[in-house]
Design an enzyme around this catalytic site. Structure first.
Site, PDB file in Angstrom:
ATOM      1  N   MET A   1       1.346  -0.758   3.784  1.00 15.59           N
ATOM      2  CA  MET A   1       2.320  -1.672   4.349  1.00 15.59           C
ATOM      3  C   MET A   1       1.763  -3.092   4.394  1.00 15.59           C
ATOM      4  SD  MET A   1       4.183   0.373   7.421  1.00 15.59           S
ATOM      5  CE  MET A   1       5.005   1.932   7.134  1.00 15.59           C
ATOM      6  N   CYS A   2       2.583  -4.006   4.845  1.00 19.54           N
ATOM      7  CA  CYS A   2       2.203  -5.414   4.935  1.00 19.54           C
ATOM      8  C   CYS A   2       1.343  -5.650   6.178  1.00 19.54           C
ATOM      9  CB  CYS A   2       3.450  -6.283   4.994  1.00 19.54           C
ATOM     10  SG  CYS A   2       4.673  -5.894   3.722  1.00 19.54           S
ATOM     11  N   GLU A   3       0.861  -6.887   6.331  1.00 19.56           N
ATOM     12  CA  GLU A   3       0.155  -7.270   7.550  1.00 19.56           C
ATOM     13  C   GLU A   3       0.722  -8.574   8.077  1.00 19.56           C
ATOM     14  OE1 GLU A   3      -3.885  -6.895   8.370  1.00 19.56           O
ATOM     15  OE2 GLU A   3      -4.239  -5.208   7.011  1.00 19.56           O
TER      16      GLU A   3
END
Length: 272
Positions: A1-3
């Site tokens: 996933m993104c951060e």
């Protein structure tokens, strides 16, 4: 996933140190190589830098680390794509205007059935991500609920907390959103935050060989809160948020917080 990465401060402050660590996770120390973006608030205006290239090898990201833009509110995102192609229009943060203010939004997670469950009418997405669609739905709901009458920040962001709970039921919804005055964060699975104030000390980045002595960079009155998906330093104590928790920050201070009843039950059931 993104951060995610965000900052709220009581004085104009640069985020070069924190961003220097985060950018390495965009294709170097982490897999988030599908673009990055950052928005700085300055007075009533804001300026954004975006690039669909990995932040670890983006010349624009390097510029941001060397350009100490002073801001009281910042939202940043590094992307690992799961909805929508890798292109500029799908790169967070997303910014729209409402009530004469610039609203900035970034999301970490993935949503299912979002077009059916979150119908939109007034704010049409430019790109094709589930994230921007959810942002447009939030703005639609604010328009429907309050029309042209902007409520107080407490009423406004309490309502956004209820909207966040609904979106979270569609998958994973870690959120940073700001209207320039306040910074609202909602935790679905993973968010951490730290408030730095006097007496300031040193901090070391996890993802880069960099140490800063905040005592030399600040005054005794400075208050700076940083929010990140994962802690960025290894010698400070970060606060870990629970699923369903939300925090509202203004000028570096937490001015409101809460947790929805449904998420409290889910947390209790998981731990028993």
């Amino acid at each position: 996933m993104c951060e995610l990465l965000a900052m709220s401060a009581n004085v104009p402050t640069d985020i070069c140190f924190s961003f220097s660590g985060l950018m390495q996770r965009g294709g170097n120390t982490g897999p988030h190589k599908d673009g990055w973006g950052i928005t700085f608030y300055e007075g009533k205006g804001c300026r954004s830098f975006k690039d669909p290239l990995p932040s670890a090898r983006s010349p624009i990201a390097q510029l941001v680390t060397e350009y100490p833009i002073k801001s009281e509110a910042v939202i940043c995102h590094i992307r690992q794509a799961n909805s929508g192609g890798i292109c500029l229009e799908n790169t967070h943060p997303f910014t729209r205007q409402m009530w004469g203010k610039n609203w900035t939004y970034a999301h970490n997670g993935q949503l299912t059935s979002f077009k059916e469950e979150l119908p939109i009418k007034f704010h049409i997405p430019i790109g094709t991500t589930d994230s921007e669609h959810a942002f447009c739905w939030i703005l639609d709901q604010l328009h429907i609920k309050f029309a042209e009458h902007e409520p107080t920040n407490e009423v406004l962001f309490q309502f956004i907390a209820t909207l966040s709970e609904k979106i979270n039921r569609l998958g994973v919804f870690n959120l940073n959103i700001s209207n320039g005055d306040c910074l609202f964060v909602y935790c679905s699975t993973k968010l951490h935050w730290i408030t730095r104030r006097a007496p300031f000390g040193e901090a070391s980045l996890i993802d880069a060989e960099m140490v800063v002595d905040f005592h030399k960079e600040t005054t005794a009155n400075d208050i700076v809160t940083v929010i990140a998906t994962q802690p960025l330093t290894d010698d400070e104590t970060w606060q870990k948020m629970l699923p369903g928790q939300w925090q509202l920050f203004c000028l570096g201070e937490s001015i409101a917080s809460g947790q929805t009843e449904a998420d409290i039950k889910e947390t209790v059931n998981t731990s028993t």
